[in-house]
Write an enzyme that holds these catalytic residues in place. Structure first.
Site, mmCIF file in Angstrom:
data_model
loop_
_atom_site.group_PDB
_atom_site.id
_atom_site.type_symbol
_atom_site.label_atom_id
_atom_site.label_comp_id
_atom_site.label_asym_id
_atom_site.label_seq_id
_atom_site.Cartn_x
_atom_site.Cartn_y
_atom_site.Cartn_z
ATOM 1 N N ILE A 167 -26.351 58.016 59.790
ATOM 2 C CA ILE A 167 -25.863 58.724 58.783
ATOM 3 C C ILE A 167 -26.300 60.264 59.290
ATOM 4 O O ILE A 167 -26.426 61.175 58.566
ATOM 5 C CB ILE A 167 -26.565 58.825 57.347
ATOM 6 C CG1 ILE A 167 -28.173 58.678 57.534
ATOM 7 C CG2 ILE A 167 -25.960 57.433 56.858
ATOM 8 C CD1 ILE A 167 -28.603 58.730 56.180
ATOM 9 N N SER A 168 -26.524 60.096 60.700
ATOM 10 C CA SER A 168 -26.943 61.427 61.174
ATOM 11 C C SER A 168 -25.622 62.166 61.850
ATOM 12 O O SER A 168 -24.981 63.031 61.172
ATOM 13 C CB SER A 168 -28.054 61.418 62.181
ATOM 14 O OG SER A 168 -27.942 60.620 63.258
ATOM 15 N N ARG A 169 -25.498 62.037 63.229
ATOM 16 C CA ARG A 169 -24.409 62.399 63.895
ATOM 17 C C ARG A 169 -23.883 61.350 64.675
ATOM 18 O O ARG A 169 -24.757 60.516 65.545
ATOM 19 C CB ARG A 169 -24.606 63.794 64.817
ATOM 20 C CG ARG A 169 -24.953 65.158 63.888
ATOM 21 C CD ARG A 169 -23.383 65.365 63.071
ATOM 22 N NE ARG A 169 -23.510 66.780 62.574
ATOM 23 C CZ ARG A 169 -23.722 66.608 61.450
ATOM 24 N NH1 ARG A 169 -23.898 65.654 60.614
ATOM 25 N NH2 ARG A 169 -23.895 67.826 60.749
ATOM 26 N N GLY B 42 -21.566 61.395 53.559
ATOM 27 C CA GLY B 42 -22.526 62.274 53.434
ATOM 28 C C GLY B 42 -22.917 62.798 52.080
ATOM 29 O O GLY B 42 -23.753 62.393 51.296
ATOM 30 N N HIS C 152 -17.636 59.713 56.807
ATOM 31 C CA HIS C 152 -18.451 60.997 56.712
ATOM 32 C C HIS C 152 -18.712 61.144 54.963
ATOM 33 O O HIS C 152 -18.519 62.517 54.812
ATOM 34 C CB HIS C 152 -18.072 62.308 57.606
ATOM 35 C CG HIS C 152 -19.274 63.004 57.778
ATOM 36 N ND1 HIS C 152 -19.462 63.688 58.948
ATOM 37 C CD2 HIS C 152 -20.620 63.500 57.117
ATOM 38 C CE1 HIS C 152 -20.491 64.293 59.160
ATOM 39 N NE2 HIS C 152 -21.273 64.207 57.710
ATOM 40 N N ILE D 205 -34.277 64.160 54.337
ATOM 41 C CA ILE D 205 -33.328 62.995 54.038
ATOM 42 C C ILE D 205 -33.977 61.705 54.186
ATOM 43 O O ILE D 205 -33.850 60.790 53.465
ATOM 44 C CB ILE D 205 -32.058 63.028 54.981
ATOM 45 C CG1 ILE D 205 -31.391 64.380 54.580
ATOM 46 C CG2 ILE D 205 -31.140 61.950 54.528
ATOM 47 C CD1 ILE D 205 -30.289 64.638 55.354
ATOM 48 N N ASP E 186 -21.794 56.122 59.091
ATOM 49 C CA ASP E 186 -20.939 57.176 58.235
ATOM 50 C C ASP E 186 -20.533 58.365 59.130
ATOM 51 O O ASP E 186 -19.822 59.183 58.843
ATOM 52 C CB ASP E 186 -21.897 57.798 57.333
ATOM 53 C CG ASP E 186 -21.245 58.879 56.278
ATOM 54 O OD1 ASP E 186 -21.602 59.691 55.834
ATOM 55 O OD2 ASP E 186 -20.186 58.131 55.930
ATOM 56 N N GLU F 169 -14.843 62.551 64.946
ATOM 57 C CA GLU F 169 -14.414 61.900 63.520
ATOM 58 C C GLU F 169 -13.023 62.530 63.412
ATOM 59 O O GLU F 169 -12.914 63.891 63.077
ATOM 60 C CB GLU F 169 -15.358 62.534 62.504
ATOM 61 C CG GLU F 169 -16.835 61.651 62.527
ATOM 62 C CD GLU F 169 -17.826 62.239 61.756
ATOM 63 O OE1 GLU F 169 -17.366 63.311 60.673
ATOM 64 O OE2 GLU F 169 -18.897 61.981 61.959
#
Lengths: 267, 328
Positions: free
Chosen positions: B242-244, B294, B292, B162, B268, B273
């Site tokens: 954009i990972s965790r 993603g 999220h 990614i 994101d 969440e």
């Protein structure tokens, strides 16, 4: 601003040049200004990158439903993020660029990195090497571009020829899954036809950095649709771009005043 | 197992806001006998032996000791996505069950999300949208300025598939690319995207205008970005995650954003969440939060299911799996 009208021009006997900040000069009566022996210059170099960036930003934001998503993320009513809430893919989709000048070409360069299939329509065809460098296919007929594109980006100048270039017929030719992005001038699009097309899902969505007028009246139907993003003409609204436009305008003005070759005169 | 019967695939639920997408069901039923958790719990005795595979959709069903013990013929668990931080890999492996993720399907869409957030934050798209769309708003043109993306420096933390796709996209914006990764990429890979390796994360943080976090969540990356890292960043810089959510120390981030230690953030992913509705991050003007996004596109989600099925069928047929995940 300031508005260049006959009265102003008559009151400035030693005026030699109007240096425009930005590339569009549709707000200037070029013939009238020329009749006073005054030159007009613009700043094409400074605007190209940030405007291409905004085009990409709007395409991605619309496709991935970024603004709707932001509202969901902060809404007091949100208890979970639904997994069946989807946008459309940008990577490997087809982008149709209408107007392949320097801004349009920079859009193509960026879109290529997303493995997009690039079609373009322009008054003149680009050189083969330029096409190959971005993998762009020329569509002599705009209709062909409209029928095949998942995203249609308008990057033309506003001229009598491009006024209402995109109307009911053109919108009807687009895919129902397609998105229209306008970073040129509001008047390039027939706004009434666009409202109807968006209401009836003739196209999926639109993203507009420019409208006619700017801003739109607060009761305009475009503001009520949930498949439209509008931004307040921020194509060149960065700290760096404003400085570069000023520098480019000043360089043009000094060139005129010093009788040197003018970097970007508008004829 | 009767002759000619399709292998049983356990899923959490079908449809609704959390379940397997309706558009994927026909494809799954071509290869499997679909069993939902509800059906399984209502009819354990009959169904427990039929389940040979589980398709995890957005981390559900939860895989625990009890579930694993009740499925004697379970051979493989396929995950809808690339992150495996919600699974106890060692526990699953101890039951002789194989695991797979879906790296191919997610990388482009997630990279697109990263670029979308970077551009939206830099150009203040959300603020602009509200000014343009809201009723009775004043147009504060003169002071509404964003920051330039073209030619800026992007620091990518985590250069897996990614991260690399982000580098490819950013290069087209003539961005200067720095990256930090556990292992250095091959020279030709670096050259292809014009990326410079930063062995120390500090060097990346100090130079980047945009910091994009693209790592897996592991014990080593938990709170990777905290007070120290945020203070090393430029005050004009933007953090994109954009990972965790747990990779970032959220409290430290709130403080950094409130006090101008960094310019802005675009997230994101958060922890949890969604965030509680009174969380400080929701109130800050210089944060964008997305739900999220993603891989949430029609194409990507379908590719994920296809990739999962490919892995499951390989495992059931004793063939090498395209993306097996081993407990490390």
């Amino acid at each position: 601003r300031p508005t260049i009208d006959r009265e102003l021009l008559e009151s400035l006997p030693n005026l030699k040049v109007v240096g425009n900040s930005g590339v569009g000069v549709d707000h200037l009566d070029l013939k009238m200004i020329s009749n006073f022996g005054v030159k007009v210059t613009n700043t094409p170099r400074a605007v190209a990158d940030p405007t291409a960036d905004i085009g990409m930003a709007l395409m991605l934001a619309s496709a991935r439903r970024l603004l709707e998503g932001c509202q969901i993320a902060v809404s007091p009513d949100t208890k979970y993020f639904a997994v069946d809430w989807l946008g459309v893919e940008v990577t490997r989709a087809t982008l149709g660029i209408i107007g392949m000048g320097s801004i349009g070409y920079k859009v193509a360069q960026r879109a290529r990195a997303f493995d997009m299939r690039i079609l373009y329509h322009n008054r003149n065809r680009r050189r083969k090497e330029e096409e190959e460098a971005v993998g762009a296919h020329y569509c002599e007929k705009m209709e062909d571009l409209l029928q095949q594109s998942d995203f249609v980006m308008l990057v033309v100048n506003l001229t009598p020829e491009t006024h209402k270039l995109i109307g009911k017929k053109e919108l009807g030719l687009m895919k129902p899954t397609a998105t229209l992005i306008n970073i040129s001038r509001g008047a390039v699009v027939d706004q009434d036809a666009l409202v109807e097309a968006l209401q009836n899902k003739v196209i999926r969505a639109a993203a507009l950095d420019v409208t006619y007028p700017e801003p739109l009246p607060r009761d305009h139907p475009l503001l009520k649709l949930n498949n439209v993003i509008i931004t307040p003409h921020i194509g060149t609204a960065t700290v760096q771009a404003l400085r570069m436009m000023a520098e480019e305008a000043i360089a043009n003005i000094l060139a005129v005043l010093n009788g040197q070759p003018i970097p970007s005169e508008v004829l | 197992m009767g002759g000619g019967e399709l292998p049983g695939l356990l899923v959490n639920e079908i449809g609704g806001v959390r379940g397997i997408l309706h558009g994927h069901v026909a494809f799954l039923k071509k290869h499997f006998y679909l069993i939902t958790m509800k059906e399984f719990l209502e009819n354990r005795k009959h169904l427990s032996k039929k389940v040979q595979a589980i398709y995890l959709w957005w981390h559900k069903p939860i895989i625990d000791q009890e579930l694993l013990q009740s499925l004697p013929n379970l051979k493989v668990i396929a995950n809808s996505g690339v992150g495996m931080d919600h699974l106890d890999l060692k526990l699953v492996a101890s039951f002789g069950v194989k695991m797979a993720n879906a790296p191919r399907a997610v990388s482009s869409s997630t990279a697109d999300t990263g670029m979308a957030l970077l551009l939206a934050s830099a150009r203040r798209l959300v603020e602009g949208y509200h000014i343009a769309m809201s009723s009775g708003a004043e147009r504060q043109e003169a002071d509404f300025l964003g920051v330039e993306v073209t030619g800026a420096t992007l620091g990518i933390i985590g250069m897996g598939s990614i991260g690399y796709k982000i580098a490819l996209r950013a290069k087209a914006f003539e961005m200067n690319i720095l990256y930090h990764n556990r292992t250095r990429r091959k020279e030709h890979e670096e050259r292809a995207v014009g990326a410079t390796y930063c062995e120390k994360i500090d060097h990346l943080l100090q130079q980047a205008d945009f910091v994009m976090v693209v790592v897996s969540l592991t014990p080593q990356t938990h709170k990777l970005i905290g007070k120290r890292e945020l203070e090393l960043m430029k005050p004009t810089a933007t953090l994109i995650n954009i990972s965790r959510g747990a990779v970032v120390d959220q409290e430290a981030l709130v403080t950094a954003l409130q006090t101008g230690v960094i310019r802005a953030a675009a997230l994101d992913v958060t922890s949890p969440e969604p965030l509680p509705r009174d969380h400080a991050l929701l109130k800050l003007k210089n944060v964008i939060i997305t739900p999220h996004l993603g891989i949430k596109t029609d194409k990507a989600t379908y590719l994920i299911t296809e990739e999962a099925v490919e892995n499951i069928l390989a495992a059931l047929n004793g063939l090498p799996m395209p993306s097996e995940v081993l407990p490390s």
